[in-house]
Design an enzyme around this catalytic site. Structure first.
Site, PDB file in Angstrom:
ATOM      1  N   LEU A  77      57.340  37.207  40.791  1.00 56.20           N
ATOM      2  CA  LEU A  77      56.439  38.112  41.586  1.00 56.20           C
ATOM      3  C   LEU A  77      55.162  37.674  41.908  1.00 56.20           C
ATOM      4  CD1 LEU A  77      57.410  41.738  40.257  1.00 56.20           C
ATOM      5  CD2 LEU A  77      58.334  40.429  42.210  1.00 56.20           C
ATOM      6  N   CYS A  78      55.225  36.413  42.206  1.00 57.75           N
ATOM      7  CA  CYS A  78      53.973  35.822  42.744  1.00 57.75           C
ATOM      8  C   CYS A  78      54.104  35.060  43.800  1.00 57.75           C
ATOM      9  CB  CYS A  78      53.126  35.179  41.510  1.00 57.75           C
ATOM     10  SG  CYS A  78      54.175  34.114  40.736  1.00 57.75           S
ATOM     11  N   GLY A  79      54.913  35.480  44.688  1.00 61.02           N
ATOM     12  CA  GLY A  79      55.246  34.577  45.903  1.00 61.02           C
ATOM     13  C   GLY A  79      55.838  33.182  45.769  1.00 61.02           C
TER      14      GLY A  79
END
Lengths: 138, 293
Positions: free
Chosen positions: B87-89
């Site tokens: 969940l951090c691109g």
């Protein structure tokens, strides 16, 4: 009268713990105690775990250094410590536990024990305890 | 044709997702600030160490050290630092793409995975992994870098590795994280020219001061080199952490915005459908009334 001073910085990998103009630095080098006054000749020495004192305007500031080294140059003292803390930050209980643990490991005679590291841990713990005691007296 | 109720349900679900994204962004922002502060706080030490090593290196040019010996790189080790979480691109995938490209340059490669994402990636591909360091937490301590560094140093000294590289994400700015590959071992002492230039700027004559070394120049060098490697790893960890948090912040910011757009679109569709229904009912009523007359 303003005293002659030198720049003193105590730096650990995590932060800068001290940075100021001061008069005198006393530290435990590998070859023995040493004191640095302003205009000292360039020097690089490794440090033993122990107490390091800085004097400024007659006031002593005490630190516990867990090994590292020190560079003196151009009227500047830079202490690069593996870890350093002020005596009031020392967790005495933790240091005591660390000391006991290290002593036990050294006494066990187990070939698995890394004697060098255990000794270093013991020295660090002792240095912390000494400094904490000294601080408590004040 | 979805009913009104489906739309309402949809909007509600997107809204709660948006809330989660928003909260996650706030958390990442706070953590990023802390991680950034840690990077900044670690800089003076790194700079001093770099400088001192340059000077000691100059004074001990003829001294050998196992960490300085250059061997023909047959077996190469890569330390790959990723995040533990997603969940951090594109943060993890960018880094792993760089790692994949690097690894293909050599025939015989060993990997040290730092972070769960790297571990899973390598394990899934069945690549040769010598060590894994997982769950380093939010606040990186120096000992953690030290542990990783000691592992590769030992392997380097015994000759198991001929070269060690570090792949981490450099924190350029909040918007930009650059996957970076640096050589860890053999240590290439900071170049003299660089040091000399700086020294010359400051004081032209001081470039070649004679130092007193205690206990000896060699001993100091032996002490400094591992420290330098340890600090490099520690630094990589810090940068990585700051990058991860800023990447997550940006990703969550985008997600929050997207959710907002989606809600708008759905609301529009829903209102249109409702309007249609009302119009239809009206027509029915009007039609019914007309039929009665």
């Amino acid at each position: 009268m303003a005293e002659q001073t030198q720049k003193v910085a105590i730096v650990t990998p995590e932060r800068v713990i001290y940075g100021d103009e001061a008069r005198f630095v006393q530290a435990r080098g590998t070859m023995g105690e040493l004191g640095i006054l302003p205009q000292h000749t360039p020097l690089i020495t490794s440090l033993e775990p122990g107490v390091l004192r800085v004097q400024k305007e007659g006031q002593w500031t005490v630190f516990v250094v867990a090994g590292g080294f020190m560079e003196v140059r151009d009227n500047r003292v830079v202490v690069l410590a593996n870890a350093a803390e002020r005596p009031e930050e020392i967790d005495v209980e933790r240091a005591k536990r660390a000391k006991e643990r290290a002593e036990k490991r050294l006494a066990s005679g187990d070939p698995e024990v890394d004697v060098v590291r255990a000794k270093a841990a013991l020295m660090r713990a002792l240095a912390r305890l000494n400094a904490a005691q000294e601080f408590a007296k004040h | 044709m979805p009913a009104l109720r489906d739309f309402r349900r949809r909007i509600k679900s997107v809204k709660s997702t948006q809330k989660i994204c928003k909260a996650m962004k706030a958390v990442a922002t706070a953590k990023m600030a802390r991680a950034q502060a840690a990077v900044v706080a670690a800089r003076p030490y790194a700079r001093q160490l770099h400088e001192v090593l340059g000077r000691v290196g100059a004074a001990t040019r003829d001294v050998g050290n196992p960490l300085l010996t250059v061997r023909e790189p047959k077996k190469v080790c890569y330390i790959v630092i990723t995040a533990d979480r997603g969940l951090c691109g594109g943060f993890n995938s960018n880094l792993l793409r760089t790692a994949t490209r690097e690894v293909q340059k050599w025939d015989d490669v060993s990997l040290v995975a730092v972070g769960r994402k790297a571990r899973n990636f390598f394990r899934f591909r069945g690549w040769n992994m010598d060590a894994e360091f997982i769950g380093l937490g939010e606040n990186i301590r120096f000992e953690q870098g030290q542990e990783i560094a000691r592992f590769v140093i030992e392997k380097y000294i015994t000759g198991e590795y001929d070269a060690v590289y570090l792949i981490y994400s450099k924190f350029v700015s909040v918007l930009v994280q650059q996957p970076t590959v640096t050589k860890l071992l053999p240590v290439e002492p900071p170049s003299d020219e660089e040091g000399a230039e700086q020294a010359e700027e400051a004081a032209p004559k001081k470039a070649s001061v004679e130092y007193i070394f205690e206990p000896s120049a060699e001993a100091v060098l032996n002490y400094l080199l591992p420290k330098y490697v340890e600090n490099s790893v520690y630094h990589g960890l810090l940068e990585s952490k700051a990058s991860e948090q800023s990447a997550r912040m940006m990703a969550m910011d985008a997600a929050t915005k997207n959710a907002g757009e989606m809600i708008e679109r759905l609301t529009l569709q829903m209102n249109r459908l409702r309007q249609e229904g009302i119009t239809k009912e009206l027509l029915d009523i009007v039609g019914g009334a007309a039929a009665l007359e």
